[in-house]
Design a protein around this motif. Structure first.
Motif, mmCIF file in Angstrom:
data_model
loop_
_atom_site.group_PDB
_atom_site.id
_atom_site.type_symbol
_atom_site.label_atom_id
_atom_site.label_comp_id
_atom_site.label_asym_id
_atom_site.label_seq_id
_atom_site.Cartn_x
_atom_site.Cartn_y
_atom_site.Cartn_z
ATOM 1 N N HIS A 115 0.837 -1.210 0.000
ATOM 2 C CA HIS A 115 0.000 0.000 0.000
ATOM 3 C C HIS A 115 0.868 1.255 0.000
ATOM 4 C CE1 HIS A 115 -2.882 3.009 1.059
ATOM 5 N NE2 HIS A 115 -2.399 3.163 2.286
ATOM 6 N N TYR A 116 1.876 1.298 0.888
ATOM 7 C CA TYR A 116 2.747 2.479 0.939
ATOM 8 C C TYR A 116 3.484 2.639 -0.387
ATOM 9 C CZ TYR A 116 1.929 1.863 5.935
ATOM 10 O OH TYR A 116 1.338 1.712 7.148
ATOM 11 N N LEU A 117 3.944 1.514 -0.945
ATOM 12 C CA LEU A 117 4.706 1.599 -2.192
ATOM 13 C C LEU A 117 3.851 2.211 -3.293
ATOM 14 C CD1 LEU A 117 7.410 0.780 -3.559
ATOM 15 C CD2 LEU A 117 6.305 -1.339 -4.242
ATOM 16 N N VAL A 118 2.625 1.694 -3.452
ATOM 17 C CA VAL A 118 1.773 2.198 -4.540
ATOM 18 C C VAL A 118 1.442 3.674 -4.302
ATOM 19 C CG1 VAL A 118 -0.467 1.948 -5.655
ATOM 20 C CG2 VAL A 118 0.826 -0.079 -5.000
ATOM 21 N N SER A 119 1.073 4.019 -3.047
ATOM 22 C CA SER A 119 0.692 5.408 -2.786
ATOM 23 C C SER A 119 1.857 6.352 -3.040
ATOM 24 C CB SER A 119 0.225 5.539 -1.329
ATOM 25 O OG SER A 119 -0.626 4.484 -0.988
ATOM 26 N N LEU A 120 3.057 5.968 -2.575
ATOM 27 C CA LEU A 120 4.190 6.881 -2.687
ATOM 28 C C LEU A 120 4.705 6.954 -4.125
ATOM 29 C CD1 LEU A 120 6.014 6.110 0.629
ATOM 30 C CD2 LEU A 120 4.551 8.036 0.036
ATOM 31 N N MET A 121 4.597 5.860 -4.871
ATOM 32 C CA MET A 121 4.959 5.960 -6.286
ATOM 33 C C MET A 121 3.994 6.898 -7.009
ATOM 34 S SD MET A 121 7.695 4.429 -6.671
ATOM 35 C CE MET A 121 7.774 4.701 -8.434
ATOM 36 N N ALA A 122 2.691 6.819 -6.648
ATOM 37 C CA ALA A 122 1.731 7.760 -7.241
ATOM 38 C C ALA A 122 2.085 9.188 -6.853
ATOM 39 C CB ALA A 122 0.314 7.430 -6.768
ATOM 40 N N LEU A 123 2.555 9.370 -5.595
ATOM 41 C CA LEU A 123 2.961 10.718 -5.182
ATOM 42 C C LEU A 123 4.166 11.178 -5.988
ATOM 43 C CD1 LEU A 123 3.189 13.180 -3.302
ATOM 44 C CD2 LEU A 123 4.454 11.749 -1.707
ATOM 45 N N LYS A 124 5.150 10.262 -6.191
ATOM 46 C CA LYS A 124 6.369 10.678 -6.901
ATOM 47 C C LYS A 124 6.053 11.023 -8.347
ATOM 48 C CE LYS A 124 11.212 9.591 -7.551
ATOM 49 N NZ LYS A 124 12.264 8.558 -7.576
ATOM 50 N N ARG A 125 5.021 10.364 -8.912
ATOM 51 C CA ARG A 125 4.662 10.643 -10.308
ATOM 52 C C ARG A 125 4.156 12.076 -10.457
ATOM 53 N NH1 ARG A 125 3.299 5.327 -11.861
ATOM 54 N NH2 ARG A 125 5.318 4.283 -12.076
ATOM 55 N N GLN A 126 3.648 12.677 -9.358
ATOM 56 C CA GLN A 126 3.143 14.048 -9.474
ATOM 57 C C GLN A 126 4.293 14.979 -9.861
ATOM 58 O OE1 GLN A 126 1.284 15.177 -5.864
ATOM 59 N NE2 GLN A 126 -0.379 13.672 -6.032
ATOM 60 N N PRO A 127 4.059 15.902 -10.821
ATOM 61 C CA PRO A 127 5.144 16.816 -11.205
ATOM 62 C C PRO A 127 5.561 17.681 -10.022
ATOM 63 C CG PRO A 127 3.061 17.527 -12.125
ATOM 64 C CD PRO A 127 2.819 16.159 -11.546
ATOM 65 N N GLY A 128 6.861 17.814 -9.829
ATOM 66 C CA GLY A 128 7.362 18.678 -8.766
ATOM 67 C C GLY A 128 7.552 17.974 -7.447
ATOM 68 N N ALA A 129 7.007 16.761 -7.301
ATOM 69 C CA ALA A 129 7.121 16.094 -5.998
ATOM 70 C C ALA A 129 8.584 15.774 -5.686
ATOM 71 C CB ALA A 129 6.282 14.818 -5.994
#
Lengths: 292, 292, 292
Positions: free
Chosen positions: C25-39
């Protein structure tokens, strides 16, 4: 003693809001929601979101007072009867064929009756909020005033906030803060009065005060609706108050403040456009200051 | 034992904030509020809204920590003495003829004294927040750090949020998050230190730590005000920390990340404009990505 | 009785989420966060702010349900093991040299496995939320549905709200409300089902229901990821439901409502761009109405 007047006010103060006055409150709130541009389209496209917005419009004051007292904001969902009532009214208003409800609501007498009954619920909400806050903070009269105010007129704040999150960005929402609406002014006044009555600083029994305040609310509301004026009654009262509190500096105040002094001197309520213009100017000023 | 040093620090750690240090805190916060463009005009147009904003500026940290611990955010209204104090200072600052207070406050020594006393209250707030959070979560040291931080420096977050709702939309408010102000950095540091002291990981008595930390706060604040620099003292400390934690990847990191590596390598604090520029670029990128 | 099927589902419903499913769960959520531009840039410039955002992405649902039940939103910080787990994953993802994690995550099988395991945690969250809400409000089934929904899919709302405060103003965030994502739709469905099961309106044992719902979630998620479609499975179900509830008025509804009727008739989910366009039109309309 039990004079007929006391009996009348006592009986009035014991009337239950539940079936009819609540219906009027939901009806007025949801019709106001439907008047918002795009609300009907949202109801057709995403009924769940529209239902949530409708619940916020119906129970916003209670939600705000729950948040301010750190109680579950979802408590209103546990009262299934009112939820069912509000939901059915929402369903009828938004999905009734031929817009029969809107047709019927467009008649002035219906609007007057519904608005008058909605004002009655306002008194009950203020009293309930003050009693509730008093159970938390003994003689915390400031908390009582704020909670009574929030439960009585907090719906607009909640709905403005919800529209802010939803992305309907409307800078007019600051008007709600910069220049309080007539409803919030009157609710604040009532909250102060009822708090003083509750802390025994006003020598009047609660049911008499409820009766008189409700009469005042209903009459002013109906006169305002008939003589389509936005806010009349409080302007002189505000003037005297603002003169008493802040007016005496105006002789001394430097010329550059004179410009802001004008609107407050000729009635806070009676100049709706000017404050907003000033505020936007200030925002512009700030932005330029920031950018340069 | 009771060496004079211990006696001094003990006496210092027992000084009450109430009359004078609180006044200094309210004075500094409200003068900062008055400096905001448009604040004075709002005070003349709608005193109620301005009074609420003033209360948020004075008690923002406590409100934020109450929200984070699910306590009534209105609790600060139950402390009538402080409310009265803050309200009277707000009244004097905003409605004093000839702006006498602003005149007197414009002298540097007064500002230095007030700012120094405000920094003293910061220590007391951090310690109070940590003790309060510890009463909720035994050895929940992360909660203690966050609550101490929120009560010490959370006012800016609350006021930014309030301005966001009010409609003064200022994208600079993200700077508060993207690049923490010096105050929030120092408060976070102090919150960590006091938490470790509270969990017995630091072999120093609390009153000594309070004394030293307060001295550090006051001296840095006053030097910063005299040598009008925004943030100096923590840059080397941050550099070493960021190198220690995140620096070692910078040799390996791919060239496309080199661009972001630069600012963090020459001090997080010392490049104020760049992050915002980057962020706005990112926002633009996102918007283009979304729209296409 | 203990048929092998019952044994299987019972054993499945007793599997602990802690080490592996939480990691997914953390992996998927944080990868989605990293995909955000500027993160990534924010993580290099201000790790503290990035860490807070990461925690919001990992524990957003729990925070939202805590707020809705008036519990301390910081409670998740008291669970040090999960915080440590999420923080280390955040550290590895954002600061690993050569972006090894992103490299490895870019392989489809890894993504499928992680996404599937994340969907399993969704079931556990819904059930936990419903049980938790039931401990507050006996037979408050509406509250149970909302809490289960919030804990299961509330992360997106929290993160949208956080981005709103941070100043990344994105009007697409209203899409989250105007047109619910597939995840929130499916979570709402599951929350309703599990609430009915919990109030004994569904004659199926909880572990069987958990097993079947999880299978449904995982299969639909994986099929959606393989056949890169955004939302397929619920469209016909929604059509029938919306026809059943709101469709029958469409024959009677006046021509001016026909325009909004179209999108809801051909599937709420399948027209993503139109609602937003309409909404922006409505906003424009409102602004023009306000200004004139």
């Amino acid at each position: 003693m039990d004079s007929p007047w006391d009996e009348l006010t006592l009986a009035f103060s014991r009337t239950s809001m539940f079936p009819f006055f609540d219906i009027a409150h939901y009806l007025v709130s949801l019709m106001a929601l439907k008047r918002q541009p795009g609300a009907a389209a949202v109801a057709w496209k995403n009924p769940v979101s529209s239902w949530f917005t409708a619940m916020l419009h119906c129970f916003g004051g209670g939600i705000l007072s729950c948040i301010l007292l750190a109680e579950p904001p979802l408590r209103f969902l546990a009262n299934h009867t009112n939820i069912l009532l509000a939901s059915s009214i929402w369903y009828i208003i938004f999905f009734c064929p031929y817009d029969l409800v809107s047709q019927g609501y467009s008649f002035l007498p219906v609007q007057l009756l519904a608005a008058g009954m909605k004002e009655v619920t306002r008194t009950w909400k203020i009293v309930g909020g003050i009693t509730h806050a008093n159970s938390y903070y003994k003689n915390g009269w400031l908390v009582m005033i704020v909670i009574g105010w929030a439960r009585g007129a907090g719906g607009t704040i909640v709905t403005n906030f919800e529209q802010l999150i939803k992305g309907y960005w409307k800078p007019e929402s600051e008007e709600e803060w910069l220049k309080m609406t007539y409803a919030s002014k009157v609710t604040l006044l009532g909250s102060v009065i009822f708090t003083f009555q509750h802390t025994k600083h006003l020598a009047i029994s609660k049911h008499n005060l409820m009766f008189l305040y409700t009469i005042f609310l209903v009459t002013t509301k109906i006169t305002m609706m008939i003589t389509e004026t936005s806010t009349v009654t409080l302007a002189p009262f505000e003037d005297t108050l603002s003169r008493m509190l802040f007016g005496w500096q105006q002789q001394f105040s430097s010329f550059e403040k004179k410009s802001e002094t004008k609107p407050s001197s000729n009635g806070t309520g009676s100049s709706a456009s000017k404050p907003v213009a000033d505020a936007s100017d200030n925002v512009k000023k700030k932005h330029t200051k920031k950018t340069e």
